[in-house]
Design a protein around this motif. Sequence first.
Motif, PDB file in Angstrom:
ATOM      1  N   UNK A  62       0.753  -1.322  -0.090  1.00 44.42           N
ATOM      2  CA  UNK A  62       0.093  -0.038  -0.059  1.00 44.42           C
ATOM      3  C   UNK A  62       0.778   1.115   0.188  1.00 44.42           C
ATOM      4  N   UNK A  63       2.079   1.243   0.854  1.00 45.25           N
ATOM      5  CA  UNK A  63       2.836   2.555   0.686  1.00 45.25           C
ATOM      6  C   UNK A  63       3.474   2.653  -0.393  1.00 45.25           C
ATOM      7  N   UNK A  64       3.909   1.512  -1.046  1.00 48.78           N
ATOM      8  CA  UNK A  64       4.674   1.813  -2.319  1.00 48.78           C
ATOM      9  C   UNK A  64       3.625   2.069  -3.433  1.00 48.78           C
ATOM     10  N   UNK A  65       2.356   1.578  -3.543  1.00 52.92           N
ATOM     11  CA  UNK A  65       1.123   2.079  -4.355  1.00 52.92           C
ATOM     12  C   UNK A  65       0.921   3.509  -4.058  1.00 52.92           C
ATOM     13  N   UNK A  66       0.820   4.133  -2.836  1.00 49.92           N
ATOM     14  CA  UNK A  66       0.533   5.521  -2.902  1.00 49.92           C
ATOM     15  C   UNK A  66       1.791   6.327  -3.308  1.00 49.92           C
ATOM     16  N   UNK A 116       3.702   5.726  -5.747  1.00 50.36           N
ATOM     17  CA  UNK A 116       3.739   5.821  -7.188  1.00 50.36           C
ATOM     18  C   UNK A 116       2.437   6.784  -7.476  1.00 50.36           C
ATOM     19  N   UNK A 117       1.569   6.598  -6.908  1.00 50.48           N
ATOM     20  CA  UNK A 117       0.101   7.306  -7.211  1.00 50.48           C
ATOM     21  C   UNK A 117       0.416   8.820  -7.106  1.00 50.48           C
ATOM     22  N   UNK A 118       1.051   9.240  -6.064  1.00 53.41           N
ATOM     23  CA  UNK A 118       1.411  10.371  -5.744  1.00 53.41           C
ATOM     24  C   UNK A 118       2.327  11.144  -6.570  1.00 53.41           C
ATOM     25  N   UNK A 119       3.388  10.271  -6.892  1.00 57.70           N
ATOM     26  CA  UNK A 119       4.577  10.781  -7.916  1.00 57.70           C
ATOM     27  C   UNK A 119       3.851  11.114  -9.327  1.00 57.70           C
ATOM     28  N   UNK A 120       2.901  10.064  -9.834  1.00 57.13           N
ATOM     29  CA  UNK A 120       2.254  10.335 -11.123  1.00 57.13           C
ATOM     30  C   UNK A 120       1.390  11.665 -10.994  1.00 57.13           C
ATOM     31  N   UNK A 121       0.926  11.788  -9.802  1.00 54.85           N
ATOM     32  CA  UNK A 121      -0.071  13.337  -9.771  1.00 54.85           C
ATOM     33  C   UNK A 121       0.801  14.309  -9.919  1.00 54.85           C
ATOM     34  N   UNK A 122       2.008  14.488  -9.384  1.00 49.85           N
ATOM     35  CA  UNK A 122       3.115  15.646  -9.108  1.00 49.85           C
ATOM     36  C   UNK A 122       3.400  15.744 -10.896  1.00 49.85           C
TER      37      UNK A 122
END
Length: 412
Positions: free
Chosen positions: A285-289, A291-297
Motif C-alpha cells: 500500500x505504501x509503495x502504491x501510494x 507511485x500514485x502521488x508521484x504520477x499526480x505530481x
Amino acid sequence: MSKYFSIFIVSIFSLAPQWSLYSQANQDYFKVHAGALPVKIFVGSASKLGSLLGVDGQKGIIYAQMEGAGRMQLELRGLKKQNIQGFSFVWPQDAMRTLQMYSNEQYSKELLPALRPLMYKVLLFLDIPQQYLAIHDNCLVYVKALIAMEQYNEAFYLLSRLNLNKLDSYGYRDFSEASLELASKMIRANSKSAKIARALLQKVTIRNNSADHASYLKLADSLRKQGLYNEAISEYARLGPIVQKSPGSPYSKIVEIWPIYCYIKLYETYAKAALKDARYKVPAGKIFNTAMQSVKKLDEKPPERQTNEYSLYKLIRALLRVQYARQFEQGGNELKAAEFYRQSVLEVTEGIVSARVGLDWLPESLLMAGDAYEKLSLNEAAMNVYKQVSIFYEGSKWAVESKKRMDALPAS
C-alpha cells in the motif's frame, strides 16, 4: 615486505572494506606483486638512479630511495620545494608490446599473467601526478583492457582501490568512467553483483555535465532492466538533484519518470506476495501510494507531446490504471475493472502513436496494450498488437512473449 608497502596497503585497503569479500576469488595482486619500482629521480638539473618504495596517499608522502642518499620521504604536494623535478620509469619492451596491443583493442587474456607483476607495482604510484611520473596512460589501458576482456573481478578489485577523486583532479576522469562502465556490465552479467557494483559507484563523483548524466543514467537503467527496482530508485534519486541543476537538461524528465515506473513494478511484486501473505499488504500500500502521488505530481508538468518521454509518461499512467483495474477485479467489481482497462488502453495507445520503434519502453507498452485488449475480449486487436511486436522486435524476449500470447488466444 617492507614497512613502506605495508603502510600503503593498509591505507588503500581501509578505503574499501566492503569489497574484500568480492575479491576473495582473486589473488591479492597488490600484495603479491608489491616491490620497489626502479626509476630515475630528477633533482634539480641532475638525475640519479633510485627506486620508488611506496606512497601513503592519506599522509601525502612518497617513500623513495636514491643512489648516494639512501631512503627518503618526499612530500607529494611539495616536490618542487624539495627540488624534485620528477621521476622517470622505463617500461620493459615486452610490457609495452602488450599494452600497445591492448590499446589497439587486440585483446588476449593469456598475456595477463606476464603483465600483472609489473602493472601492480606501477599502479601503486597513481597518486603521483602525471607531470611527475608518466604512468597514468598505460595504467588506464590496462584497466580498460580488463573490462573489455570481461575480467570483471580483477577490474573491480583494482578500481575499488584507486583514489578516483584524486585521479579526476589530475585530469584522468577516464578511471571514473571505467568504473561506471564496469558497474553497469557487472550488473548486466549477474544481477546478484548489484550490491557490490553499487559500492564502487559511491566512489565516483557525478559532475554536473551532460556526459556524466548520460553515463550514470545508463547505469541506473541497467539496474532497472534487471528488475532491481529498489536499487534503481536509489541511483535515479542520486542523479535527479544533479540533473535538476542543469536547466534544459535532456535527462530531466526521464530521471523523473523512471523511478515512478520502478515503484509501480515494485508494487506489482508486493501485491502478488500480499495475496499469499497479509504481511505484504502494508508495504504494498505504501509503495502504491508513492507511485500514485508521484504520477499526480508529474501530471502537473508532463513531458511535451512531441518528446520521447511523452510515450513513457503515458505508459506510466496506463500501468497505474492497470493496477486499479486489478484491484477492482480482486474485489469482484468487473464493471469498474473494465473501465480502468479501457482507460489503460487509451493512455498507452496515445503514447504509442507518438513513439518511435527504438525506444526501449515501447515493446512493453505494446504488450500492455495487447493484454488490456484481451481483458476487454478484443482478441483481434490484441493479435494485431502481438504481430507488430513479433515483427519489429524479432529475436527479442518481447517477440518470444508475443508468440506465447498469440498461441494462447482463442481461435476466432
